[in-house]
Scaffold this motif. Structure first.
Motif: not given
Lengths: 353, 635
Positions: B134-147, B410-419
């Protein structure tokens, strides 16, 4: 005269009507055999086909999950289970997704029939004579999420085919029969459809809010749970006699064995600071027509309620928001907890055998 | 209609630019950017790049196919080519961010992406980053991210590929890739159409034990996609990229298996349409890179031809990367989004602004030892997102032909609640907090070349807590979202590959394995029976092996993937059996001058395994695919 007819009619047809279920036609006397086996209906998740039946033995206080699957060589129900109706040793499991009715032998849970019915969103069932009457929501109108084509399917239980369909209001839920009449709760409307099963004439009883389920008391009054409380309907005159405002009732009701006490599930108003809404069971005295001031049972996330009229035990289910296995809690009629057990997904109803 | 006009205008603009570009004769220094910009700030995380051979073999497939066959990540597929939800390291589908041109593709209303709606045909590169970011990609990147990306190739001349696939169950895929450029400007066009009847047979056993072959009904798929890119080196040190991606994904919703042969299989259908427009500008200074982009995304979903869910967002990104001496790089920037949803259950005048600011540091501490410090803050109305920091580091031990990289993060990540969580009817809550992830990972990568043998071996271990996981539950007849669940995930992932030459060819052998334990620590309520159990549809074990032989112009590939037992929603009573799928591919290349023709045959599920990914959803047995590709090179 009226009173005599009423009590005569009542003693002949008195049935203990519990949520989602109806017992076998009984005598209403003192010698009702104790039914210590409890079928628990687990709805399952919408569209996932994981509805199932659990069996709780009151004597040994043990639960067995997936009893229908086990009794049939692993062949599961494979649908969302909406309700069960018990009649003459046959259990009618009303299912959605796929929409169907499974007939099971109530003694050993083996499948008896799985007829092709082409029902659309069947909900609840009742049996009169050799005919089954099934409330069906019909297809959704997805433009505004309404149910404009609801109906009552009539099944010939001998041929196991749908022989007729009766008109009703939108989203029929509970269905109840007494004498020659069927009562149907139109849950997206504020009325009840009453059908004469002989000439199929129908009429409506208007209410002030949306009806869910029916329960018959010892005096012959049909109690209807609605979104804001209870209505009483005289089963002889088919007229509205009583209304009672109960805040936060959620439509789930169960009558005790004597027809004198009706148990209601209620939920405390939503509080954003809490992680749950406290649930409670409240008691309505059908003689004095008063509701208990305090809750008999309090807990969390109650979803279904039942009352075993032969052993005087109250059953409450907790769906755990369908996120995994649910739970049931067993109480005596004073609200003392006797047991709790883990079920499968979405326990909601109880049938006794 | 407006969209069509916009698209047409964009198209004309592209062609106009190209025409203009081709008139000028220019020679420019090469501007080469290797890897994705974020990679230098995540030295401690596991990053996996798509192998171009594998990507080409799966050319008519989807991101779900790629993930299933090339990674240890589990894809929960609710029927064949139906809704595919990703589960990285035991997290949920909304805990994975999917990016294209700095735009998170996850639905704003539901919070996740259907991996069967991302066609591989449109992209040249797929980068999979494991773990929280999340520090790089913002919300949702808790388990992983795909580009998903396609780097500019700065082609001089043209390259056109036609592809036609014929497969079992009415599978028809037609696609065109066209790259035209003069070294300074280039146009990249990708167009495809894919239809699948999906009327495969499956076997059921009815109530009395008789077996029946049932033809699957209501499972058809129709995907159309167009991606148009225009890349230009507008000055000696700046580039401009304009991209338009339009997709239409229709599918019927495969119902669960019938329990008797006469039962009707009716079902629902869903149509997703998306339009994504981005213009990117990069300026290379002597000691820094300025990156900016502006984009517009339209997401539209129609359920059963009636219920419409629509969001429109305008996104702007701006960042600057300072290169300070040989050892320090700092990147800082932010983005802003303006979102207009149109959902029947939301307030009619609802709009939302949200934004991020971030800073990232790459510092070389010693030779071969680098460290990254990253932090990001998202601003969203009515909900709090935490400051997400991360520390990431890698150390390279190099000895002749052996490269051993140790990494940790070491990372703290987050996900913003959906609409939906925040604005649905009267139940949506503006007092929900973001979901929080805390993760730690350690790993190493070995690259070893012994004479002709190349060995690549990667080990990753991780430990993660996801807290305040949002779940909906009933309060009376209304369901509302709550920050309820807490999950602990830990595991190990192994990837190994060995390549060596054989006479007139190459042999490539590989294996991968993942062990993932994801335990529910806090559930729906205090006495939730699921607490202490593995999460539903989260396999403990997954492994895959492959062997590819290239011999002259012939290719033979065999791969097999095993997915271990998953628990159903009822984690105590329901077990969904494990399955092993094996696929064989043969392909042959024919060169005629500059033209290249290839024919490829695949046998999928060779062993005709009867399996289900999600309980009660039938999947196809042995099936076939023939692909014809024709490549015209004019360089």
């Amino acid at each position: 005269m009226n009173k005599i007819i009423k009590s005569a009619a009542f003693s002949a047809i008195f049935v203990t009507v519990l949520l989602f279920s109806s017992c076998d036609t009984g005598n209403g006397g003192d010698e009702i055999p104790k039914k210590t086996g409890v079928l628990i209906l687990n709805e399952g998740n919408f569209g996932s086909g994981n509805g199932s039946i659990s069996f709780y033995d009151e004597k040994s206080m043990t639960i067995t999950n997936n009893v229908v699957q086990s009794a049939n060589g692993g062949s599961e129900i494979g649908a969302t289970v909406q309700s069960i109706y018990q009649h003459d040793g046959v259990g009618y499991i009303v299912c959605n997704g796929p929409d169907k009715i499974e007939f099971i032998n109530m003694d050993d849970f083996s499948y008896l029939a799985n007829p092709e019915t082409n029902l659309s969103q069947p909900r609840y069932m009742t049996v009169v004579g050799n005919k089954g009457y099934i409330t069906c929501w019909g297809p959704w109108d997805f433009n505004d999420w309404t149910l404009p084509d609801s109906y009552i399917a009539v099944m010939d239980l001998n041929t196991k085919t749908i022989v007729d369909s009766l008109e009703c209001g939108s989203a029929p839920e509970g269905i109840f029969s007494i004498g020659d009449y069927l009562y149907i709760a139109n849950s997206f409307e504020t009325n009840i459809t009453v059908v004469n099963i002989n000439d199929l004439s129908s009429s409506k009883i208007n209410l002030a809010s949306m009806p869910e389920q029916f329960s018959l008391d010892a005096s012959g009054t049909i109690w209807v749970s609605v979104s804001s409380g209870l209505y009483g309907i005289n089963s002889m005159s088919r007229e509205k006699t009583d209304s009672l405002l109960v805040s936060n009732i959620d439509g789930k009701i169960a009558m005790d064995g004597t027809g004198e006490k009706l148990y209601l599930l209620a939920v405390e108003p939503w509080d954003p600071n809490k992680t749950n809404s406290a649930s409670e069971v409240r008691v309505f005295d059908t003689k004095t027509k008063t509701l208990s001031m305090t809750a008999l049972i309090t807990g969390e996330d109650f979803y279904g309620i039942g009352y075993n009229g032969t052993t005087n035990k109250i059953y409450v289910s907790d769906s755990k928001a369908f996120s995994g296995p649910g739970q049931i809690y067993v109480y005596d009629d004073q609200g003392v907890k006797l047991d709790e057990q883990i079920t499968s997904v979405g326990p909601s109803g109880f049938v006794y055998k | 209609m407006k969209i069509r006009i916009a698209l047409f205008t964009f198209w004309m603009l592209c062609i106009g630019f190209l025409a203009k570009a081709q008139i000028e004769t220019v020679t420019l220094e090469e501007i080469v950017v290797k890897g994705l910009p974020f990679e230098k700030f995540s030295s401690g995380s596991k990053i996996q790049k798509a192998d171009s051979v594998n990507l080409e073999l799966l050319g008519q497939g989807t991101l779900a196919d790629y993930m299933q066959q090339n990674t240890t990540v589990y894809i929960k597929e609710q029927g064949n080519k139906m809704l595919a939800s990703v589960s990285f390291r035991g997290t949920g589908s909304s805990h994975t961010a999917v990016f294209w041109s700095d735009i998170n593709l996850n639905s704003l209303t539901l919070g996740s992406t259907d991996f069967n709606e991302i066609p591989l045909f449109l992209f040249d590169d797929i980068t999979v980053q494991y773990g929280g970011a999340s520090s790089l990609h913002g919300s949702d990147a808790i388990g992983g991210s795909i580009h998903l990306s396609s780097s500019p190739s700065w082609i001089k001349g043209s390259k056109i590929q036609f592809r036609q696939d014929f497969g079992s169950y009415g599978n028809l895929f037609s696609g065109v890739k066209m790259d035209i450029g003069n070294g300074r400007w280039e146009s990249k066009t990708r167009i495809f159409n894919r239809m699948l009847k999906n009327n495969f047979n499956y076997t059921i056993t009815d109530r009395i034990g008789d077996k029946y072959e049932i033809e699957q009904q209501n499972a058809g798929v129709h995907n159309v996609g167009v991606l148009q890119e225009l890349n230009g080196k507008i000055t000696k040190n700046s580039t401009l990229s304009m991209k338009a991606w339009m997709g239409s994904n229709y599918h019927q919703i495969q119902p669960i298996e019938v329990s008797s042969p006469g039962q009707l299989q009716t079902g629902d259908e869903i149509l997703d349409k998306n339009l994504r427009l981005v213009t990117e500008y990069e300026h290379f200074f002597s000691k820094g890179i300025l990156s900016s982009s502006i984009g517009y995304v339209w997401d539209y979903q129609l359920f059963n031809d009636a219920e419409r869910i629509e969001t429109k967002r305008t996104v702007a990104n701006l960042s600057y990367e300072w290169i300070i001496g040989d050892k320090t790089t700092i990147k800082s920037g932010g983005n802003a989004q303006y979102i207009v949803p149109k959902v029947w259950s939301y307030r009619e005048d609802l709009t939302e602004w949200r934004g991020d600011v971030f800073i990232s540091l790459n510092q070389v501490l010693m030779k071969n030892w680098q460290i990254n410090l990253n932090a990001r803050q998202t601003f969203v109305p009515f909900t709090t997102a935490p400051i997400a920091p991360s520390i990431s580091s890698s150390y390279l031990l190099q000895k002749e032909d052996l490269k051993l990289t140790f990494r940790g993060q070491l990372e703290r990540s987050y996900r913003i609640p959906t609409f939906n969580d925040r604005y649905w009817g009267e139940q949506g809550r503006n007092d929900l907090s973001s979901e929080n992830g805390y993760s730690m990972e350690l790993g190493h990568n070995l690259e070893w070349i012994i004479s002709d043998y190349t060995i690549d071996f990667d080990v990753a271990t991780y430990y993660m807590i996801v807290d305040d996981w949002i779940a909906w539950k009933p309060s009376g007849s209304l369901w509302r979202p709550y920050n309820l669940k807490k999950v602990k995930a830990s595991g190990v992932e192994l990837n190994g590959k060995l390549t060596f030459p054989i006479s007139h060819g190459l042999l490539d052998l590989g294996a991968m394995y993942a062990y993932n334990k994801s335990i529910l620590l806090e559930g729906i309520s205090e006495n939730d029976p699921s607490v202490g159990f593995q999460l539903p549809y989260t396999p403990l074990n997954r492994f895959g092996i492959h062997a590819n032989i290239t011999y002259k112009k012939l290719f033979l590939g065999v791969n097999a993937f095993y997915t271990g037992m998953r628990y159903g929603i009822d984690v105590i009573n329901e077990e969904v059996p494990d399955f092993l799928l094996t696929n064989i591919t043969v392909s042959k290349n024919i060169h005629v001058g500059k033209q290249n023709f290839s024919i490829e045959g695949q046998v999928l599920n060779v062993l005709d395994v009867s399996y289900q990914n999600v309980n009660r959803y039938a999947m196809p047995g042995r099936n076939f695919l023939i692909s014809l590709k024709f490549l015209i090179n004019n360089k």
